[in-house]
Write a protein that holds these residues in place. Structure first.
Motif, PDB file in Angstrom:
ATOM      1  N   ALA A  27       0.920  -1.432   0.019  1.00 26.63           N
ATOM      2  CA  ALA A  27      -0.014  -0.086  -0.028  1.00 26.63           C
ATOM      3  C   ALA A  27       0.833   1.357   0.086  1.00 26.63           C
ATOM      4  CB  ALA A  27      -0.836   0.131   1.057  1.00 26.63           C
ATOM      5  N   TRP A  28       1.792   1.423   0.873  1.00 27.16           N
ATOM      6  CA  TRP A  28       2.845   2.366   0.802  1.00 27.16           C
ATOM      7  C   TRP A  28       3.461   2.540  -0.537  1.00 27.16           C
ATOM      8  CZ3 TRP A  28       3.002   6.444   3.775  1.00 27.16           C
ATOM      9  CH2 TRP A  28       2.456   6.481   4.918  1.00 27.16           C
ATOM     10  N   GLN A  29       3.707   1.532  -0.833  1.00 31.18           N
ATOM     11  CA  GLN A  29       4.796   1.338  -2.247  1.00 31.18           C
ATOM     12  C   GLN A  29       3.679   2.072  -3.591  1.00 31.18           C
ATOM     13  OE1 GLN A  29       7.840   0.953  -2.858  1.00 31.18           O
ATOM     14  NE2 GLN A  29       7.726   1.324  -4.956  1.00 31.18           N
ATOM     15  N   ASP A  30       2.472   1.555  -3.546  1.00 33.83           N
ATOM     16  CA  ASP A  30       1.592   2.010  -4.464  1.00 33.83           C
ATOM     17  C   ASP A  30       1.123   3.451  -4.215  1.00 33.83           C
ATOM     18  OD1 ASP A  30       1.411  -0.696  -5.455  1.00 33.83           O
ATOM     19  OD2 ASP A  30      -0.623  -0.997  -4.358  1.00 33.83           O
ATOM     20  N   ASN A  31       1.252   4.012  -3.178  1.00 29.03           N
ATOM     21  CA  ASN A  31       1.013   5.539  -2.536  1.00 29.03           C
ATOM     22  C   ASN A  31       2.109   6.137  -3.121  1.00 29.03           C
ATOM     23  OD1 ASN A  31      -0.920   7.364  -1.520  1.00 29.03           O
ATOM     24  ND2 ASN A  31       0.817   7.426  -0.037  1.00 29.03           N
ATOM     25  N   MET A  32       3.200   5.666  -3.200  1.00 30.59           N
ATOM     26  CA  MET A  32       4.452   6.872  -3.718  1.00 30.59           C
ATOM     27  C   MET A  32       4.972   6.200  -5.269  1.00 30.59           C
ATOM     28  SD  MET A  32       7.219   5.095  -1.428  1.00 30.59           S
ATOM     29  CE  MET A  32       8.807   4.307  -2.236  1.00 30.59           C
ATOM     30  N   THR A  33       4.027   5.913  -5.920  1.00 29.73           N
ATOM     31  CA  THR A  33       4.319   5.344  -7.284  1.00 29.73           C
ATOM     32  C   THR A  33       3.319   6.124  -8.197  1.00 29.73           C
ATOM     33  OG1 THR A  33       4.845   3.064  -6.737  1.00 29.73           O
ATOM     34  CG2 THR A  33       4.558   3.518  -8.888  1.00 29.73           C
ATOM     35  N   PRO A  34       4.085   7.126  -8.945  1.00 27.01           N
ATOM     36  CA  PRO A  34       3.294   7.810 -10.171  1.00 27.01           C
ATOM     37  C   PRO A  34       2.703   6.843 -11.064  1.00 27.01           C
ATOM     38  CG  PRO A  34       5.395   8.730 -10.177  1.00 27.01           C
ATOM     39  CD  PRO A  34       5.520   7.416  -9.141  1.00 27.01           C
ATOM     40  N   GLY A 100      -0.811  17.669  -7.433  1.00 27.44           N
ATOM     41  CA  GLY A 100      -0.424  16.202  -7.528  1.00 27.44           C
ATOM     42  C   GLY A 100      -1.748  15.338  -7.579  1.00 27.44           C
ATOM     43  N   TYR A 101      -1.709  14.220  -7.743  1.00 28.84           N
ATOM     44  CA  TYR A 101      -2.717  13.219  -7.505  1.00 28.84           C
ATOM     45  C   TYR A 101      -2.326  12.401  -6.465  1.00 28.84           C
ATOM     46  CZ  TYR A 101      -6.197   9.632  -8.698  1.00 28.84           C
ATOM     47  OH  TYR A 101      -7.175   8.755  -8.466  1.00 28.84           O
ATOM     48  N   ASP A 102      -3.256  12.204  -5.478  1.00 26.01           N
ATOM     49  CA  ASP A 102      -3.165  11.724  -4.256  1.00 26.01           C
ATOM     50  C   ASP A 102      -3.772  10.321  -4.466  1.00 26.01           C
ATOM     51  OD1 ASP A 102      -3.629  10.605  -1.641  1.00 26.01           O
ATOM     52  OD2 ASP A 102      -3.744  12.524  -0.726  1.00 26.01           O
ATOM     53  N   ASN A 103      -2.674   9.412  -4.549  1.00 27.62           N
ATOM     54  CA  ASN A 103      -3.152   7.897  -4.817  1.00 27.62           C
ATOM     55  C   ASN A 103      -3.953   7.365  -3.760  1.00 27.62           C
ATOM     56  OD1 ASN A 103      -1.683   7.586  -7.308  1.00 27.62           O
ATOM     57  ND2 ASN A 103       0.332   7.214  -6.258  1.00 27.62           N
ATOM     58  N   ALA A 104      -3.880   7.852  -2.657  1.00 28.09           N
ATOM     59  CA  ALA A 104      -4.688   7.277  -1.436  1.00 28.09           C
ATOM     60  C   ALA A 104      -6.034   7.753  -1.633  1.00 28.09           C
ATOM     61  CB  ALA A 104      -4.123   7.561  -0.214  1.00 28.09           C
ATOM     62  N   LYS A 105      -6.086   9.155  -1.866  1.00 27.92           N
ATOM     63  CA  LYS A 105      -7.527   9.526  -1.951  1.00 27.92           C
ATOM     64  C   LYS A 105      -8.268   9.299  -3.215  1.00 27.92           C
ATOM     65  CE  LYS A 105      -7.571  14.016   1.150  1.00 27.92           C
ATOM     66  NZ  LYS A 105      -7.615  15.432   1.112  1.00 27.92           N
ATOM     67  N   LYS A 106      -7.443   9.064  -4.278  1.00 26.06           N
ATOM     68  CA  LYS A 106      -8.071   9.067  -5.578  1.00 26.06           C
ATOM     69  C   LYS A 106      -8.453  10.345  -6.120  1.00 26.06           C
ATOM     70  CE  LYS A 106      -7.508   4.534  -5.719  1.00 26.06           C
ATOM     71  NZ  LYS A 106      -5.879   4.455  -5.616  1.00 26.06           N
ATOM     72  N   LYS A 107      -7.748  11.459  -5.651  1.00 23.04           N
ATOM     73  CA  LYS A 107      -8.262  12.954  -5.957  1.00 23.04           C
ATOM     74  C   LYS A 107      -6.823  13.721  -6.284  1.00 23.04           C
ATOM     75  CE  LYS A 107     -12.632  13.287  -4.668  1.00 23.04           C
ATOM     76  NZ  LYS A 107     -13.519  13.770  -5.763  1.00 23.04           N
ATOM     77  N   PHE A 108      -7.017  14.583  -7.435  1.00 23.01           N
ATOM     78  CA  PHE A 108      -5.936  15.454  -7.602  1.00 23.01           C
ATOM     79  C   PHE A 108      -6.033  16.608  -6.329  1.00 23.01           C
ATOM     80  CE2 PHE A 108      -6.162  13.948 -11.687  1.00 23.01           C
ATOM     81  CZ  PHE A 108      -4.945  14.227 -12.234  1.00 23.01           C
ATOM     82  N   VAL A 109      -4.819  17.011  -5.930  1.00 21.84           N
ATOM     83  CA  VAL A 109      -4.912  17.966  -4.700  1.00 21.84           C
ATOM     84  C   VAL A 109      -4.050  19.050  -5.200  1.00 21.84           C
ATOM     85  CG1 VAL A 109      -5.292  16.253  -2.957  1.00 21.84           C
ATOM     86  CG2 VAL A 109      -3.042  16.452  -3.636  1.00 21.84           C
ATOM     87  N   SER A 110      -4.093  20.368  -4.575  1.00 26.06           N
ATOM     88  CA  SER A 110      -3.606  21.531  -5.227  1.00 26.06           C
ATOM     89  C   SER A 110      -3.331  22.708  -4.085  1.00 26.06           C
ATOM     90  CB  SER A 110      -4.210  22.125  -6.298  1.00 26.06           C
ATOM     91  OG  SER A 110      -3.800  23.274  -6.787  1.00 26.06           O
ATOM     92  N   SER A 111      -2.437  23.442  -4.080  1.00 24.07           N
ATOM     93  CA  SER A 111      -2.115  24.175  -3.213  1.00 24.07           C
ATOM     94  C   SER A 111      -1.736  25.639  -4.119  1.00 24.07           C
ATOM     95  CB  SER A 111      -1.102  24.001  -1.961  1.00 24.07           C
ATOM     96  OG  SER A 111       0.265  24.010  -2.479  1.00 24.07           O
ATOM     97  N   TRP A 112      -1.862  26.967  -3.718  1.00 21.31           N
ATOM     98  CA  TRP A 112      -1.716  27.992  -4.592  1.00 21.31           C
ATOM     99  C   TRP A 112      -1.085  29.060  -3.522  1.00 21.31           C
ATOM    100  CZ3 TRP A 112      -0.193  29.938  -9.091  1.00 21.31           C
ATOM    101  CH2 TRP A 112      -0.373  31.215  -9.218  1.00 21.31           C
TER     102      TRP A 112
END
Length: 187
Positions: A27-34, A100-112
């Motif tokens: 799960a950790w490996q999947d989370n950190m793989t683009p 980025g795309y948060d693999n755990a949330k299955k959402k794009f996340v952004s800050s500005w």
């Protein structure tokens, strides 16, 4: 000496708590793989010329300016940093986003962040691969009221050398488009 010995025993007894199962490690490996969403972001890496239209009042003509943006994937291809330089209403403008795309949330996340305020805007959303549109929603503090203001951003991938960004805000309970940026890849 007894305290040292007891400390070592306590430490050794807690080591199994720190170990992870193969499933947790995967799960950790999947989370950190683009993945594919990260490749979509990477397709917009590079230098971009931008034409910016901004409406402070939707009944008035847009303020039009030029800007320059540099996009680059960072952190092993998990995030894209965008650095923006231009002019807004006669004032030098600098802005930076991390998306980025948060693999755990299955959402794009952004800050500005930008030099026109001291807050950080956070957003998240989804990409429609059929329409090639990324839609993010979030909020920022309106300095005039001190309250959260809803924001929606729509990024339309036109082709390898062009994309369009639109930003919508709530004004008097209605969604209004207050910004449009057309990006063209620099030659």
């Amino acid at each position: 000496m007894k305290r040292v010995f007891l400390g070592i025993i306590c430490f050794l007894l807690t080591v199994p708590i720190w170990s992870q199962t193969p499933e947790e490690m995967k799960a950790w490996q999947d989370n950190m793989t683009p993945g594919a969403p990260h490749k979509f972001l990477a397709s917009m890496d590079g230098n971009w010329d931008a034409t910016v239209k901004m409406w402070m009042d939707p009944s008035q003509p847009a303020n039009i300016s030029k800007a320059y943006t540099v996009n680059e994937m960072i952190m092993n291809g998990l995030y894209q940093r965008s650095t923006h330089k231009g002019e807004m209403m006669g004032t030098p403008f600098l802005g930076e986003s991390i998306i980025g795309y948060d693999n755990a949330k299955k959402k794009f996340v952004s800050s500005w962040i930008d030099n026109m305020g001291s807050g950080i805007m956070y957003m998240e959303g989804d990409y429609d691969p059929d329409k090639k549109i990324l839609t993010l929603e979030g909020s920022m503090i309106d300095p005039a009221t001190g309250k959260d203001t809803w924001i929606r951003e729509v990024l339309t991938y036109n082709n390898n050398d062009s994309h369009t960004f639109e930003m919508f805000v709530l004004k008097d309970g209605k969604q209004i488009k207050n910004m449009e940026i057309v990006y063209t890849r620099s030659k």
